[in-house]
Design a protein around this motif. Sequence first.
Motif, PDB file in Angstrom:
ATOM      1  N   GLN A   1       0.853  -1.178   0.000  1.00  0.00           N
ATOM      2  CA  GLN A   1       0.000   0.000   0.000  1.00  0.00           C
ATOM      3  C   GLN A   1       0.894   1.234   0.000  1.00  0.00           C
ATOM      4  N   THR A   2       0.363   2.320  -0.530  1.00  0.00           N
ATOM      5  CA  THR A   2       1.100   3.569  -0.504  1.00  0.00           C
ATOM      6  C   THR A   2       0.188   4.676  -0.017  1.00  0.00           C
ATOM      7  N   ALA A   3       0.748   5.488   0.880  1.00  0.00           N
ATOM      8  CA  ALA A   3       0.023   6.674   1.324  1.00  0.00           C
ATOM      9  C   ALA A   3       0.829   7.880   0.872  1.00  0.00           C
ATOM     10  N   VAL A   4       0.156   8.850   0.284  1.00  0.00           N
ATOM     11  CA  VAL A   4       0.858  10.028  -0.216  1.00  0.00           C
ATOM     12  C   VAL A   4       0.515  11.219   0.672  1.00  0.00           C
ATOM     13  N   PHE A   5       1.544  11.808   1.261  1.00  0.00           N
ATOM     14  CA  PHE A   5       1.375  13.037   2.039  1.00  0.00           C
ATOM     15  C   PHE A   5       1.826  14.180   1.144  1.00  0.00           C
ATOM     16  N   LEU A   6       1.054  15.245   1.138  1.00  0.00           N
ATOM     17  CA  LEU A   6       1.534  16.420   0.423  1.00  0.00           C
ATOM     18  C   LEU A   6       1.713  17.556   1.408  1.00  0.00           C
ATOM     19  N   THR A   7       2.199  18.653   0.907  1.00  0.00           N
ATOM     20  CA  THR A   7       2.612  19.762   1.778  1.00  0.00           C
ATOM     21  C   THR A   7       1.558  20.118   2.815  1.00  0.00           C
ATOM     22  N   GLY A   8       2.030  20.531   3.953  1.00  0.00           N
ATOM     23  CA  GLY A   8       1.143  20.991   5.010  1.00  0.00           C
ATOM     24  C   GLY A   8       0.657  19.877   5.906  1.00  0.00           C
ATOM     25  N   GLY A   9       1.208  18.686   5.761  1.00  0.00           N
ATOM     26  CA  GLY A   9       0.860  17.606   6.670  1.00  0.00           C
ATOM     27  C   GLY A   9      -0.476  16.952   6.357  1.00  0.00           C
ATOM     28  N   ASN A  10      -0.891  17.002   5.084  1.00  0.00           N
ATOM     29  CA  ASN A  10      -2.146  16.349   4.707  1.00  0.00           C
ATOM     30  C   ASN A  10      -1.878  14.998   4.075  1.00  0.00           C
ATOM     31  N   LEU A  11      -2.680  14.012   4.470  1.00  0.00           N
ATOM     32  CA  LEU A  11      -2.662  12.730   3.779  1.00  0.00           C
ATOM     33  C   LEU A  11      -3.616  12.882   2.607  1.00  0.00           C
ATOM     34  N   VAL A  12      -3.098  12.769   1.390  1.00  0.00           N
ATOM     35  CA  VAL A  12      -3.917  13.094   0.232  1.00  0.00           C
ATOM     36  C   VAL A  12      -4.482  11.844  -0.427  1.00  0.00           C
ATOM     37  N   GLU A  13      -3.697  10.792  -0.427  1.00  0.00           N
ATOM     38  CA  GLU A  13      -4.207   9.595  -1.109  1.00  0.00           C
ATOM     39  C   GLU A  13      -3.621   8.353  -0.437  1.00  0.00           C
ATOM     40  N   TYR A  14      -4.436   7.317  -0.350  1.00  0.00           N
ATOM     41  CA  TYR A  14      -3.970   6.082   0.270  1.00  0.00           C
ATOM     42  C   TYR A  14      -4.647   4.936  -0.434  1.00  0.00           C
ATOM     43  N   GLY A  15      -3.910   3.973  -0.865  1.00  0.00           N
ATOM     44  CA  GLY A  15      -4.524   2.836  -1.526  1.00  0.00           C
ATOM     45  C   GLY A  15      -3.477   1.821  -1.921  1.00  0.00           C
ATOM     46  N   GLU A  16      -3.886   0.823  -2.693  1.00  0.00           N
ATOM     47  CA  GLU A  16      -2.909  -0.161  -3.150  1.00  0.00           C
ATOM     48  C   GLU A  16      -1.869   0.538  -4.010  1.00  0.00           C
ATOM     49  N   THR A  17      -0.653   0.086  -3.866  1.00  0.00           N
ATOM     50  CA  THR A  17       0.444   0.787  -4.511  1.00  0.00           C
ATOM     51  C   THR A  17       0.239   0.939  -6.012  1.00  0.00           C
ATOM     52  N   ASP A  18      -0.166  -0.164  -6.688  1.00  0.00           N
ATOM     53  CA  ASP A  18      -0.347  -0.111  -8.140  1.00  0.00           C
ATOM     54  C   ASP A  18      -1.367   0.943  -8.511  1.00  0.00           C
ATOM     55  N   GLN A  19      -2.439   0.924  -7.742  1.00  0.00           N
ATOM     56  CA  GLN A  19      -3.523   1.870  -7.988  1.00  0.00           C
ATOM     57  C   GLN A  19      -3.036   3.312  -7.858  1.00  0.00           C
ATOM     58  N   VAL A  20      -2.311   3.564  -6.743  1.00  0.00           N
ATOM     59  CA  VAL A  20      -1.875   4.930  -6.476  1.00  0.00           C
ATOM     60  C   VAL A  20      -0.921   5.409  -7.559  1.00  0.00           C
ATOM     61  N   PHE A  21      -0.044   4.532  -7.993  1.00  0.00           N
ATOM     62  CA  PHE A  21       0.965   4.983  -8.954  1.00  0.00           C
ATOM     63  C   PHE A  21       0.408   5.054 -10.363  1.00  0.00           C
ATOM     64  N   GLU A  22      -0.493   4.120 -10.691  1.00  0.00           N
ATOM     65  CA  GLU A  22      -0.948   4.095 -12.072  1.00  0.00           C
ATOM     66  C   GLU A  22      -2.192   4.917 -12.304  1.00  0.00           C
ATOM     67  N   ASN A  23      -3.026   4.973 -11.292  1.00  0.00           N
ATOM     68  CA  ASN A  23      -4.295   5.641 -11.517  1.00  0.00           C
ATOM     69  C   ASN A  23      -4.682   6.450 -10.282  1.00  0.00           C
ATOM     70  N   PRO A  24      -3.916   7.458  -9.974  1.00  0.00           N
ATOM     71  CA  PRO A  24      -4.218   8.185  -8.739  1.00  0.00           C
ATOM     72  C   PRO A  24      -5.529   8.963  -8.854  1.00  0.00           C
ATOM     73  N   GLU A  25      -6.197   9.064  -7.741  1.00  0.00           N
ATOM     74  CA  GLU A  25      -7.462   9.772  -7.678  1.00  0.00           C
ATOM     75  C   GLU A  25      -7.246  11.268  -7.877  1.00  0.00           C
ATOM     76  N   SER A  26      -6.206  11.746  -7.211  1.00  0.00           N
ATOM     77  CA  SER A  26      -6.043  13.186  -7.111  1.00  0.00           C
ATOM     78  C   SER A  26      -5.099  13.689  -8.189  1.00  0.00           C
ATOM     79  N   GLN A  27      -5.454  14.822  -8.757  1.00  0.00           N
ATOM     80  CA  GLN A  27      -4.605  15.435  -9.771  1.00  0.00           C
ATOM     81  C   GLN A  27      -3.253  15.804  -9.176  1.00  0.00           C
ATOM     82  N   ARG A  28      -3.265  16.269  -7.927  1.00  0.00           N
ATOM     83  CA  ARG A  28      -2.028  16.718  -7.296  1.00  0.00           C
ATOM     84  C   ARG A  28      -1.088  15.538  -7.058  1.00  0.00           C
ATOM     85  N   VAL A  29      -1.671  14.396  -6.676  1.00  0.00           N
ATOM     86  CA  VAL A  29      -0.828  13.218  -6.483  1.00  0.00           C
ATOM     87  C   VAL A  29      -0.218  12.807  -7.820  1.00  0.00           C
TER      88      VAL A  29
END
Lengths: 377, 303, 541
Positions: free
Chosen positions: B266-294
């Motif tokens: 699994q991968t969790a992506v934190f972006l600036t300001g201490g926010n957890l922006v996206e969390y999911g299966e690694t393949d999903q996060v890397f290949e098809n992230p929900e968030s434009q910023r991620v």
Amino acid sequence: MSSVTDADPADWRATARRRLTRARDFVDETDRSALAAVSIGSLALLATLVGFLTMSPLTVVPFAAFVVAVGYGWLRHQALTAHAVTLAMTASTILILGLITVYIFLEAWPVFEYASVEVLGVSVPGLRLFTETLWSPVSEPIGYSLVPMIHGTVMVTVIATAVAGPLGVAAALFVSEIAPPTVRELVKPGIEILAGIPSIVYGFIGFTIISPWASDQFALNGQGTYLFVGMVVGLMALPTVVSVAEDALNSVPESMKSGSLALGTTDWQTMTTITFPAAFSGVSAAVLLGVGRAIGETMAATVMLRNSPALPEPLYNAFYGYETLTSLIAARYGTAHGLQFNALFAAGVVLFVTVLFLSVGSQLVEKRMRRELGGEE
Amino acid sequence: MSETKSTIQTESNPDRPVSTTTGETEEEVRSEWREYAFDGEPKLSVENLDVYYGDDHALRDVSIDIPEESVTALIGPSGCGKSTFLRCLNRMNDRIKSARVDGSVEVDGEEIYQDGTNLVELRKRVGMVFQNPNPFPKSIRDNVSYGPRKHGDIDTGVLAGLLGRSNEEREAELVERSLKQAALWDEVDDRLDDNAMGLSGGQQQRLCIARCLAVDPEVILMDEPASALDPIATAKIEDLIDELAQEYTVVIVTHNMQQAARISDQTAVFLTGGNLVEYGETDQVFENPESQRVEDYITGKFG
Amino acid sequence: MSRVTESALIREETSTLEAIAGVAIGLCALLFALAMAALFEVVTVTDSVAGLPMSNVLGGLLAVVGVVVVGFGAASYRGLVPTEPRASAGAVAATAFSAIWFVVGGLVASQTLGVGLAGGLLGGGLLGGIAFAVTAIPREDVGSTLPAGALALLAGGALLTGVIGPGWSWTPFDLNATFFPPIVVPAVVMFCSLLGGWAAAKAYGGFGARGRHLGAYLLVYLNALAIVAVLVGLVAFVVFKGAPGVFEGVTVAAGAGPSTTVSAFGFSHTVVWPVSWPFLTNGAALMNDVDGVLPAIVGTVWLVVGSVLFAVPLGVGAAVFLSEYAEQGRFTQVVEIATNGLWSTPSIVFGLFGYAFLLPRFGGEKSLLSGMLTLGFMLLPLVVITSREAMLSVPDEYRDASAALGVSKWQTIRSVVLPAALPGVVTGVILGVGRIAGETAPILLTMAGGTFVPGSQTVDVIGGFQFTASPPFVANPALLEATSALPYQVYALVTAGVGGSQLNDPEAFAWGTTLVLLAVVLSFYAVGIVTRYYFRRKLHQ
């Protein structure tokens, strides 16, 4: 770093030649008037020194010349003058410090010579100062033994170290590792300030309060005990031990402490098995420094002891206090003449050498610690 | 992707977090990520976690469930709070005097932020490997057996020897097992009594992993364990993490997105300001992230 | 390995048994405080409290502590209390307990039973051995409570039964000293309550790692508290004793104080101070209402000024050379070690040097100038050390940045290195001045003046300069005269003993002088430390 000094003679000669060339280039490149100012200044300073050593009343003349030369150089050729002046200051500093060392030894020499003993055909100067036990500089039989004073100094130092060592190290642990931040902010400068209480203040309290009290409580004949002098001196050395040991404990990297805590150890376990061993050299350097302070402590001992050099009966009797090396000097410098005066310098030499030994030892130990912890040094 | 590889990555000091402002409200950020669902009970369950360093809001309202026996990677740019988050999971943040933590962290369903938490027990269960290798200035053997000794499981002291309670075989066994698990045994088996400071950086880090394993934790937290190492040592550590995921729950902070993609489940992506922006299966996060910023972050448009 | 239960992540609420251990700790604290009070003669050991002799009360409480501690250990051993003891209390505890019991056994056998030295050694060895075994072999809960509790019980019993009670005394060996209950009872009670408190704290933490942690923390906290209390108490004591003397006759009113006349360019203006503080503005004389220490204060000020003028330029210059010009290598290292060594050299050695070397060169008499130079020699190593440290801590980037702009080396030193190092140098010098201002030994040998100095002998250095026709052309009798200084004055008062009959109140005078000295020296330290904090804070902003 050591390669320069350990190099073989050929290298050394090459270095010397290089230095010489550099010096010649320097002379060629530099302004004549600047050179003149610097050389006149150096000569004048040298003359001042000679004048001072020979007690000439004319010393002030070369000194004035020196001031004028430096003043001129400062106005016209500041960079060069600054370099030369700082060099001269370094030389003077080293000279003064060296002079003190040499002078004490020179003044002590007559009594060392007087007390020399033939051992296996070799004359060992000063041996009788340490093998006899009689100090009687005026009345026959004459003796200049330093043994009673060394015994007194050892008694006081041992007791003082027993007080300052463990308590100081525990307090350093407290300040560095245990105390909450607000307490630390208060206690740390507080202990530093207390390091500044003049020794005569301790001596005064010891003399007016503690000595009479002890003599009363333990039904002693007269006043002055190594026990209480030692405790007072230990109290005086305590802040030094705390400050230095605290610095050493603080220099143990936080990552090491975190590494231990993250394994599920208590703060105390981390302190005793990681922090303290890692800082051990530094902490022992702190204790050594404290020992040095205790050995050299003069005023408390002078006002609290009996000032009559003798050995107590039995030797470990801490309820009697005669004399330490420091109090001997402080109490007798005014009335001492001839060999007795030199004997005071001999006491000074013993003090000086012992404390210097401790100081150098503690510095080497501390250096080793920094190297082991992989810090800069 | 290639751009991120070449950027010089400076890690923020967790003691003095960089204050950053996102320019977005928290609501916008929160709305971007969906829940990640998995089977079974979570090993670690974090809810509404906020961390402040003095006036600095280092971590904002983080909620995340981490499954057992898997590798969870935490990625994000410098100063995004991922190390801070990691240090909350075994309460190492307690060491930082100015830190204040709000919210809930549960280990096996037990709240660890409450009075009466046994920190010793917590840290035994939730071990940690730090960014820079931090072996103790002791022998390799003593480094590995340090934890069990302190917990009273091993005693080879003089007194134990006198009383016939010394358990040297047990120690030897434990040291060997832990070092083998950490893939270091073959390199050091003939010099266990040497000072650990003499090992190379990669060896030191594996020793630290062995030291952590010797305590038999359930969760292993790793704070960029390979960032100070060369590529060969890094590869060894990555293989090791793969192995460890069979038995342990591994949570790893990394700067290196390729590394996260290689090793994590699994991968969790934190972006600036201490926010957890996206969390999911690694393949999903890397290949098809929900968030434009991620997606921007992963493709190297910023970070 | 007998770990009873795997400890839970969350600890249970406080149990009653934990509360009992807590009460035992409290009891120990009470005992400790009582014993302390007895030692400082706030309460008397032979007095009676509620009809019972004080020593019996202390003994009873000590026995209670012993019973609770041993009882807790036993309860834990039987599994009545949830604890996590280790297999053994450990080598450190075993060694400590065997040493304590060795002393107890030895003293009881040789002194109370009177079987002599050999018997004492035998008794001590026996009890010490038993204590070692009892501590080391059983589980930790027994090993750390039984020896401590037993000692508390034994001591409590001795006090309760009056074995050690009023009228008891002990003259050991041939020490010429006799121990009486007012010393022995508090000492024994303090020691036993410390030991009992430690054991109770361990029990409170449930033994194991947490118990040891709590036991050790109790002692460390107590130690820190005691040190701070003693040192603060010392200062408070001097203030308390000295204040009456210092503030005697102080009046605050317009025109009450001395007048100062300022004159410049033919105009003169007279200011009358609104405060009269005779202790600080008078000398000592028969006719004075209030004797004061003005000459000593002025002497100390001139001493400090002189030694700073001598040592600071020299030391800072040397430090500049050593850290900026000289090659960092063996030479600078040796200089560093030597200066450190000289800084810790006993001050009396400097005094001896000044006495033998400087005095003959400045007229053969003790003089202010010799005192200044001697203290300057003492200060010199410190100035070199701190200045060098401050300059080395200036980052090389600053120098490189300056050099990269084409600025010469000296310009870089003057405009980059020295300003950056200034805070460190200033702080170091202030702290060093604090130390030399309080030094007695060197000035005792080089400049000591009279014991009770009249106000008219206040040294006037500035007004003392004269020019002469013969070498050395400049003379200043003020510099070449002996004068007094605060620390010397305190010493002189001690050695003069009660000889100060010419004073109205010699004791108040002596304590007042001590207080002024303490205030002067500690304010140097306070200023130095505040300066350092100020600069550090500025640096971190």
